[in-house]
Scaffold this motif. Structure first.
Motif, PDB file in Angstrom:
ATOM      1  N   GLN A   1     -10.915  -0.065 -21.200  1.00 26.22           N
ATOM      2  CA  GLN A   1     -11.945  -1.098 -21.324  1.00 26.22           C
ATOM      3  C   GLN A   1     -13.342  -0.590 -20.948  1.00 26.22           C
ATOM      4  O   GLN A   1     -14.293  -1.371 -20.895  1.00 26.22           O
ATOM      5  N   ALA A   2     -13.452   0.709 -20.688  1.00 23.71           N
ATOM      6  CA  ALA A   2     -14.712   1.242 -20.157  1.00 23.71           C
ATOM      7  C   ALA A   2     -15.802   1.397 -21.214  1.00 23.71           C
ATOM      8  O   ALA A   2     -16.988   1.301 -20.903  1.00 23.71           O
ATOM      9  N   VAL A   3     -15.417   1.652 -22.463  1.00 22.61           N
ATOM     10  CA  VAL A   3     -16.417   1.796 -23.527  1.00 22.61           C
ATOM     11  C   VAL A   3     -16.781   0.393 -23.992  1.00 22.61           C
ATOM     12  O   VAL A   3     -16.212  -0.161 -24.931  1.00 22.61           O
ATOM     13  N   SER A   4     -17.736  -0.189 -23.298  1.00 13.52           N
ATOM     14  CA  SER A   4     -18.075  -1.599 -23.504  1.00 13.52           C
ATOM     15  C   SER A   4     -19.558  -1.825 -23.276  1.00 13.52           C
ATOM     16  O   SER A   4     -20.188  -1.123 -22.483  1.00 13.52           O
ATOM     17  N   LEU A   5     -20.085  -2.834 -23.970  1.00 10.65           N
ATOM     18  CA  LEU A   5     -21.484  -3.220 -23.786  1.00 10.65           C
ATOM     19  C   LEU A   5     -21.630  -4.502 -22.966  1.00 10.65           C
ATOM     20  O   LEU A   5     -22.734  -5.013 -22.822  1.00 10.65           O
ATOM     21  N   GLU A   6     -20.524  -4.992 -22.434  1.00 12.90           N
ATOM     22  CA  GLU A   6     -20.580  -6.271 -21.734  1.00 12.90           C
ATOM     23  C   GLU A   6     -21.549  -6.269 -20.564  1.00 12.90           C
ATOM     24  O   GLU A   6     -22.330  -7.205 -20.379  1.00 12.90           O
ATOM     25  N   GLY A   7     -21.497  -5.221 -19.740  1.00 10.82           N
ATOM     26  CA  GLY A   7     -22.382  -5.171 -18.580  1.00 10.82           C
ATOM     27  C   GLY A   7     -23.845  -5.136 -18.972  1.00 10.82           C
ATOM     28  O   GLY A   7     -24.680  -5.834 -18.378  1.00 10.82           O
ATOM     29  N   ALA A   8     -24.178  -4.330 -19.981  1.00  7.36           N
ATOM     30  CA  ALA A   8     -25.563  -4.220 -20.432  1.00  7.36           C
ATOM     31  C   ALA A   8     -26.053  -5.540 -21.017  1.00  7.36           C
ATOM     32  O   ALA A   8     -27.184  -5.972 -20.756  1.00  7.36           O
ATOM     33  N   LEU A   9     -25.215  -6.206 -21.809  1.00  5.89           N
ATOM     34  CA  LEU A   9     -25.599  -7.482 -22.418  1.00  5.89           C
ATOM     35  C   LEU A   9     -25.774  -8.563 -21.351  1.00  5.89           C
ATOM     36  O   LEU A   9     -26.668  -9.409 -21.462  1.00  5.89           O
ATOM     37  N   THR A  10     -24.936  -8.523 -20.329  1.00  4.08           N
ATOM     38  CA  THR A  10     -25.063  -9.475 -19.224  1.00  4.08           C
ATOM     39  C   THR A  10     -26.419  -9.336 -18.535  1.00  4.08           C
ATOM     40  O   THR A  10     -27.135 -10.327 -18.328  1.00  4.08           O
ATOM     41  N   SER A  11     -26.782  -8.106 -18.196  1.00  2.00           N
ATOM     42  CA  SER A  11     -28.035  -7.863 -17.476  1.00  2.00           C
ATOM     43  C   SER A  11     -29.249  -8.146 -18.358  1.00  2.00           C
ATOM     44  O   SER A  11     -30.205  -8.802 -17.924  1.00  2.00           O
TER      45      SER A  11
END
Length: 322
Positions: free
Chosen positions: A220-230
């Motif tokens: 699950q590490a290759v994800s944009l979720e954290g960047a999109l959240t911030s």
């Protein structure tokens, strides 16, 4: 890198060998660097204590968080317990390890508070907290020492940039029209998204595969979720504070009852948007879930900076800023 990993694993073992009495304290220090802690603490600061400091720290956290996501994807490095299954891990993480987001954000956040309040003893406490938060991540088995050191260094650079340029940029922005301020906030959030999107695309297009021994952990590490959240939260915060200032702003002063009710009402709104829309919106690594995640956190940011203060004024829990 193998030598760094070998040294790091031995370092983690050495810390953990000092005794289990550390575990509770390390988990507490680690919590001080989590999204949950900031979600609870920064609204309290912004709504009830010091709105200028609260907004500065919140914006700084979102900028730091977006950049940290980019660095993690670019380096796509493992965590200690990913490559040594005999190592005791007191927490589980799904993102890559380098650099430590806890360490990076701790320096930026607590350093920003110290720089704003300008007290030597606050600088001392801020430095100690940043150090202990970083060390806690090593003890818990989720970061190598070089992850934490890299996080401290990047956080220091971000802190220096904010301390140096916050006042002139914020003064210039305040002179712009509301529509321009919102447009600039949108452009800034998109610019900050470019590095993580580039790193994500590079990993996908190159068909990068994690080494077999830690592939399952990195699923699950290759994800944009954290960047999109911030980035989404950053847009909402900047748009919300611009809109609120256009309404005359609000004062954090008030009775203890008013401040308590502000916090409760405001936090209910944050949780309703975060979890209510999460239950409705689709999840995953595709354009529609990405867009909806960005929108969801933009709404959270706008609520914190603009929507909740507006409601406080209507409910007579706050007054306009003098």
């Amino acid at each position: 890198m193998q030598s760094f990993y070998d040294f790091g694993i031995q370092f983690v073992r050495g810390l953990q060998a000092l005794g289990e009495w550390q575990t509770l304290w390390m988990k507490i220090f680690s919590f001080l660097g989590t999204e949950e802690f900031y979600m609870l603490g920064l609204p309290l600061l912004y709504w009830c204590l010091n709105s200028a400091l609260g907004m500065r720290m919140a914006v700084l956290l979102m900028v730091s968080g977006t950049l940290n996501s980019a660095f993690k994807l670019f380096f796509h490095a493992p965590r200690p317990y990913w490559i040594d299954n005999t190592l005791q891990a007191f927490a589980e993480e799904t993102s890559f390890g380098l650099p430590s987001g806890h360490a990076q954000n701790a320096v930026a956040m607590w350093g920003s508070m110290a720089a704003h309040l300008k007290r030597n003893w606050i600088w001392l406490i801020a430095s100690l907290l940043a150090f202990l938060i970083g060390i806690s991540r090593i003890y818990l088995g989720v970061h190598f020492p070089h992850d934490v050191v890299a996080g401290w260094l990047i956080g220091t650079i971000i802190l220096w940039l904010v301390v140096s340029f916050w006042q002139p940029i914020s003064s210039w922005t305040a002179k712009q029209s509301l529509s321009r301020q919102i447009l600039y906030a949108f452009v800034l959030s998109l610019l900050l998204l470019l590095p993580p999107i580039a790193a994500f695309s590079w990993l996908k297009l190159s068909n990068w595969q994690a080494p077999t021994d830690w592939a399952a952990f990195a699923s699950q590490a290759v994800s944009l979720e954290g960047a999109l959240t911030s980035a989404g939260t950053l847009l909402g915060l900047l748009a919300g504070v611009a809109w609120m200032n256009a309404q005359g702003g609000f004062s954090t002063q008030g009775t203890l009852r008013q401040q308590t009710l502000r916090y409760v009402v405001g936090l209910v709104g944050v949780l309703a948007i975060r979890y209510g829309l999460k239950a409705i919106f689709p999840d995953g690594e595709a354009w529609l879930p990405w867009l909806l995640r960005y929108l969801r956190y933009a709404l959270i940011g706008f609520w914190v900076a603009g929507g909740a203060p507006w409601l406080f004024l209507k409910l007579r829990l706050a007054v306009h800023r003098l």
